[in-house]
Scaffold this motif. Structure first.
Motif, mmCIF file in Angstrom:
data_model
loop_
_atom_site.group_PDB
_atom_site.id
_atom_site.type_symbol
_atom_site.label_atom_id
_atom_site.label_comp_id
_atom_site.label_asym_id
_atom_site.label_seq_id
_atom_site.Cartn_x
_atom_site.Cartn_y
_atom_site.Cartn_z
ATOM 1 N N GLY A 316 0.787 -1.216 0.000
ATOM 2 C CA GLY A 316 0.000 0.000 0.000
ATOM 3 C C GLY A 316 0.822 1.270 0.000
ATOM 4 N N ARG A 317 2.129 1.186 -0.179
ATOM 5 C CA ARG A 317 2.986 2.368 -0.215
ATOM 6 C C ARG A 317 2.959 2.983 -1.615
ATOM 7 N NH1 ARG A 317 8.603 0.067 1.873
ATOM 8 N NH2 ARG A 317 7.995 -1.497 0.307
ATOM 9 N N SER A 318 2.832 4.297 -1.647
ATOM 10 C CA SER A 318 2.772 5.002 -2.929
ATOM 11 C C SER A 318 4.182 5.317 -3.407
ATOM 12 C CB SER A 318 1.977 6.298 -2.784
ATOM 13 O OG SER A 318 0.653 6.020 -2.390
ATOM 14 N N TYR A 319 4.386 5.228 -4.712
ATOM 15 C CA TYR A 319 5.721 5.498 -5.260
ATOM 16 C C TYR A 319 5.615 5.950 -6.714
ATOM 17 C CZ TYR A 319 5.375 1.009 -7.704
ATOM 18 O OH TYR A 319 4.971 -0.017 -8.519
ATOM 19 N N VAL A 320 6.704 6.545 -7.192
ATOM 20 C CA VAL A 320 6.852 6.901 -8.602
ATOM 21 C C VAL A 320 8.277 6.552 -9.027
ATOM 22 C CG1 VAL A 320 5.138 8.760 -8.604
ATOM 23 C CG2 VAL A 320 7.521 9.276 -8.026
ATOM 24 N N TYR A 321 8.480 6.536 -10.338
ATOM 25 C CA TYR A 321 9.813 6.328 -10.893
ATOM 26 C C TYR A 321 10.291 7.629 -11.525
ATOM 27 C CZ TYR A 321 9.148 1.263 -10.479
ATOM 28 O OH TYR A 321 8.943 -0.016 -10.014
ATOM 29 N N SER A 322 11.573 7.948 -11.280
ATOM 30 C CA SER A 322 12.163 9.095 -11.954
ATOM 31 C C SER A 322 13.242 8.623 -12.926
ATOM 32 C CB SER A 322 12.752 10.082 -10.947
ATOM 33 O OG SER A 322 13.912 9.536 -10.336
#
Length: 380
Positions: A316-322
């Motif tokens: 349930g942890r939110s993340y993005v890729y850079s």
């Protein structure tokens, strides 16, 4: 005893030397591990750089292509939506207060009237006759009462005669007051200036107390009332900004909350609010429906991202890729994963509270097809 000490002291010295040697060996091992770890990181970084350089020169290598979204600080506001309807403080139905035949209707529907203007006249002939009769009787009763008062003051006559004369005079006086009030009721007048919205009876019809006669509306001061969920009780205040949309007339109005209710309805756990409208042209009609968007949060500078970019892992942890490009090239880069702390979300945009510095180039298209540390190609 001296011999025992002679043997004990050398043994203690040997034990101290042995401990010091063990500590020295441990420190050497730790230093060697740290050195190798640093060397490993350096090697891994160099391998990544070499992979990027090889990828740029080797046309046979296939890379996932991605597009990028540049993070920027910008104003952000959050709204929530409720539904309400138009109301007016001066929207009343006037009822008959006396019985009789509708003698004349002095106005028509849609007509603007002033306060005190006559609207409907009810036949008052019977009332007028009764008033004339009561006035005649009152004059006689007054004369008798005055004479009886003088006699009673002189000690002539009985107290009963004096009280009977007084009672008759006062009773007729009260009856005349009632008849005059009924006469006024027979002429329906406007309690305030407004527009005649509807006329219920027709001329010549018979009416009686409690029957509706005219609906009078003043639309110069109207507002929208709405029920707001209890959860927002600390987020809405007098002066809060609101945007109202009237679907029936395809009209949007910017307004402010003019009143916040202090009572929670136990049936639906809501409280009432009023949002003011400037309606000089009479555009908004009573009971017209409106959707109301209320601002409950805003900030001048916030890092925000489109919702479709943000992902969640199984925990349930939110993340993005850079995307971090390799030295010497803008197209080939490495994927870096960032875990985020999210704030409010509105209209497809989410506020980022932590996890980004604001300089990252976030992977947009292709984000769900890559992994951390993967080499990808950026396209515009």
């Amino acid at each position: 005893m001296m011999k025992a000490l002679y043997y004990i002291l050398p043994l203690a010295a040997m034990s101290i030397v042995s401990c010091q040697e063990e500590k020295g060996d441990l420190q050497k091992l730790q230093d060697e591990r740290d050195s190798l770890s640093t060397l490993t990181n350096t090697i891994q970084q160099r391998i990544l750089e070499l992979d990027g350089e090889i990828a740029e020169l080797d046309s046979t290598i296939k890379f996932t292509t991605v597009t990028l979204y540049q993070v920027e600080a910008q104003p952000f506001a959050h709204y929530f939506q409720v539904y309400g309807s138009v109301e007016a403080d001066r929207n009343v139905t006037l009822f008959a207060e006396t019985q009789g035949m509708i003698e004349e209707i002095h106005v028509r529907e849609g007509q603007t009237v002033k306060e005190g203007q006559r609207l409907i006249s009810i036949d008052d002939e019977v009332i007028r006759r009764n008033i004339e009769e009561a006035q005649t009787s009152l004059e006689l009763a007054d004369t008798l009462y005055q004479k009886q008062s003088k006699l009673w003051a002189q000690g002539i006559g009985s107290q009963v005669q004096y009280l009977e004369a007084k009672n008759r005079f006062e009773s007729l006086q009260s009856r005349l007051n009632v008849l005059n009030a009924q006469l006024r009721m027979a002429n329906l007048t406007a309690p305030f200036s407004g527009v005649v919205d509807e006329i219920f009876p027709k001329g010549g019809e018979y009416t009686g107390p409690g029957q509706p006669l005219i609906r009078l509306v003043n639309m110069n001061s109207v507002y929208v009332t709405a029920d707001v969920p209890e959860d927002y009780i600390n987020r809405v205040a007098t002066g809060s900004e609101a945007t109202m949309y009237f679907r029936s007339i395809n009209d949007t109005v910017e307004a402010k909350v003019i009143q916040v209710g202090q009572y929670i309805n136990p049936d639906n756990r809501t409280f009432k609010i009023k949002v003011g409208i400037n309606d000089a042209n009479g555009t908004y009609k009573p009971n017209m429906m409106a959707s109301v968007q209320l601002k409950d949060y805003s900030t001048e500078t916030a890092m925000v991202l489109p919702n479709h970019i943000i992902q969640q892992d199984p925990e349930g942890r939110s993340y993005v890729y850079s995307f971090e490009n390799h030295e010497g090239t803008d197209e080939i880069g490495t994927v870096v994963k960032h875990y985020l702390e999210l704030g409010h979300s509105y209209n497809g945009i989410t506020e980022i509270l932590s996890g980004l510095t604001g300089t990252e180039r976030i992977i947009d298209r292709g984000a769900r097809s890559v992994q951390a540390d993967e080499h990808v190609r950026m396209i515009k």
